[in-house]
Design a protein around this motif. Sequence first.
Motif, PDB file in Angstrom:
ATOM      1  N   ASN A   1       0.522  -0.908   0.335  1.00 39.05           N
ATOM      2  CA  ASN A   1       0.203  -0.065   0.396  1.00 39.05           C
ATOM      3  C   ASN A   1       0.882   1.505   0.067  1.00 39.05           C
ATOM      4  O   ASN A   1       1.359   1.201   1.090  1.00 39.05           O
ATOM      5  CB  ASN A   1      -1.267   0.621   1.239  1.00 39.05           C
ATOM      6  N   PRO A   2       0.802   1.348  -0.808  1.00 35.75           N
ATOM      7  CA  PRO A   2       1.341   3.403  -1.121  1.00 35.75           C
ATOM      8  C   PRO A   2       0.775   4.148  -0.152  1.00 35.75           C
ATOM      9  O   PRO A   2       1.667   5.319  -0.817  1.00 35.75           O
ATOM     10  CB  PRO A   2       1.300   3.634  -2.516  1.00 35.75           C
TER      11      PRO A   2
ATOM     12  N   THR B   1       6.614   7.606  -2.009  1.00 36.91           N
ATOM     13  CA  THR B   1       5.997   8.369  -2.317  1.00 36.91           C
ATOM     14  C   THR B   1       6.021   9.093  -3.757  1.00 36.91           C
ATOM     15  O   THR B   1       5.526   9.736  -3.879  1.00 36.91           O
ATOM     16  CB  THR B   1       6.730   9.523  -1.566  1.00 36.91           C
ATOM     17  N   THR B   2       5.899   8.638  -4.970  1.00 36.21           N
ATOM     18  CA  THR B   2       6.252   9.477  -5.904  1.00 36.21           C
ATOM     19  C   THR B   2       4.745   8.004  -6.709  1.00 36.21           C
ATOM     20  O   THR B   2       4.000   8.325  -6.004  1.00 36.21           O
ATOM     21  CB  THR B   2       7.083   9.070  -6.930  1.00 36.21           C
ATOM     22  N   ASN B   3       4.378   8.913  -7.941  1.00 42.07           N
ATOM     23  CA  ASN B   3       2.977   8.539  -8.894  1.00 42.07           C
ATOM     24  C   ASN B   3       3.459   6.793  -9.153  1.00 42.07           C
ATOM     25  O   ASN B   3       2.809   6.749  -9.411  1.00 42.07           O
ATOM     26  CB  ASN B   3       2.853   8.990  -9.571  1.00 42.07           C
ATOM     27  N   LEU B   4       3.989   5.936  -9.229  1.00 45.28           N
ATOM     28  CA  LEU B   4       4.638   5.090  -9.458  1.00 45.28           C
ATOM     29  C   LEU B   4       4.005   3.782  -8.867  1.00 45.28           C
ATOM     30  O   LEU B   4       4.247   4.158  -7.843  1.00 45.28           O
ATOM     31  CB  LEU B   4       6.029   5.184  -9.684  1.00 45.28           C
ATOM     32  N   ASP B   5       3.592   3.026  -9.068  1.00 45.31           N
ATOM     33  CA  ASP B   5       2.863   2.146  -8.210  1.00 45.31           C
ATOM     34  C   ASP B   5       3.427   1.062  -8.622  1.00 45.31           C
ATOM     35  O   ASP B   5       3.068  -0.232  -8.658  1.00 45.31           O
ATOM     36  CB  ASP B   5       0.852   1.940  -9.267  1.00 45.31           C
TER      37      ASP B   5
END
Lengths: 353, 225
Positions: B44-45, B70-74
């Motif tokens: 879970n990011p 903490t970036t947008n990469l999933d």
Amino acid sequence: MPEKVLMKGNEALAEAAIMAGCRYFFGYPITPQTEVAMHMSKRMPKVGGVYLQAESEVAAINMVLGASAAGARAMTSSSSPGISLKSEGLSYIAGSDVPAVIANVQRAGPGLGGIQPSQADYFQATRAAGHGDFKMLVLAPSTVQEIIDLVADAFALGDEYRMPVMILSDGLLGQMMEPVVIDETKKINIPERPWAISGHENKRKHNVVNSLYIEPPDLEAILKARYEKYELIKKKEQRCEEYMTDDAEIVVVAYGASARISRSAVDAARKDGIKAGLIRLITLWPYPDDAIISRMATAKAFLCVEMSMGQMVDDVRLIVGGKRDVRFFGRTGGMIPTPAEVLREIKNIKGGF
Amino acid sequence: MDPKGLTVICGHYGTGKTNFAINYAIDAVREGKSVTLVDMDVVNPYFTSSEYAEILRKKGVKVISPSFATTNLDIPALPASMYSIFDTTDSVILDAGGDDAGATVLGRFSRKIIDRGYEMLYVTNMYRPMTSTPEDSVGILREIENACGLKATAVVNNSHLKELTTASTITDSLQYAKEVSRSAGIPLMFSVAPRHLSGKLPADEHFYLSDIYVRTVWEEGEPTC
């Protein structure tokens, strides 16, 4: 279970749907919504319900159409890119006069965008959820407790008006944890659905759930009747919460997570002697026009705070009709505005009086 | 901190593992230890210890975060530097992801963790619906143990209701915590309590006083500008 429990927004959304009598959930994973589906997959089998992970978002929304047309309380959830995929089905649901609950736990767009919180699907939810002339009721919770309450309302409103209802959440509300009270004693009232295609048993004419009309005059008449229903909803269902607006010169307008940030900023502005207030929207469609109009009595300016490049602000501009200053402050792309930034905007506006 | 110097922190998601891990790491530094905290939550990011890396570094804790945290990469992945924890003399804290899904990531390292020696703390919270009874909580613990191939060595009672936590929120959970410990067959290490409640708790129980690091943007106090 203790009286108060700690729940994530997404879990609360799922649990509230089960409490509202939803027994059919059709989903597909996407961050930051996945806990809704995860919770449903664990809980539905325990309450005799169905959790189904469809092969795509398109499949899931059409399963909702089918289950709902057959008379069941059904639901799907997704996050922004997934909601775009559901738009065809949403239009069919609206065109078939079938109730359904759809949750959008918004993330940043356009395209794949990002997984962080956003409110940039406001236009999609309130203007263009799919093709054709139609509306959805759109409810915007701002706390985990309110998610629970509004999910119950969403199912009830959907049944009352036979139309899709969207819960517009975001990655922040979906992922955060808050103490909530789950009232398991609450009675569920699921009205009869005499129109449902649930088997006529030779006792009535067969029902048809359909969005195709061969004759243009028939379709026009149906659309006009549906829009009369929308007018009634606009009169009856506008909802918002006002905070310190009685004498407010600067009225902040926001919903969801942005409204909580704005409320902190309003408190700080008041401490500095600035007459600031907050209108927190609960229904995004119908838009709470009446509240904005009545606040024009004291307001010199409205400040819309959103996690987008500015969408909801257009509704305020339409209502105010150029008679008051309407400003916008937003962060986007997964960035979250801070109370200090909103306070700075309030002070900037105050400085211009 | 365990003399072997490797602590795994696991539990159901949303029990407060990350806030506890941050406190545990900072306290270890205060005791004069050299500490590395590894954020192993690639499931879970949101609200992971990587988001608090700056605070931790300021307090002297080394942080190893998933690549792209903490970036947008999933597509989070553990970095190669993760392997450094098996060569270091630092005290190491592994903050695992929630549930069996989060613990699965640990399984990849279980041989090396067992060889190095470890303690594994199972964090539980009575106020989370899925762990609100001792039976449910131990059920989740067993799923975690099966997923990672490691055995919990102690229970940490982190029962709380965020900002609504009072002394009775915690004292009401003590019986629950003891039952979790008894039925899991491992000792109760302590119950976690926010520092401001320290004078209001029973003297004959063992409490670990903690500070709150994991919060939302509007909880961060009065804005100024």
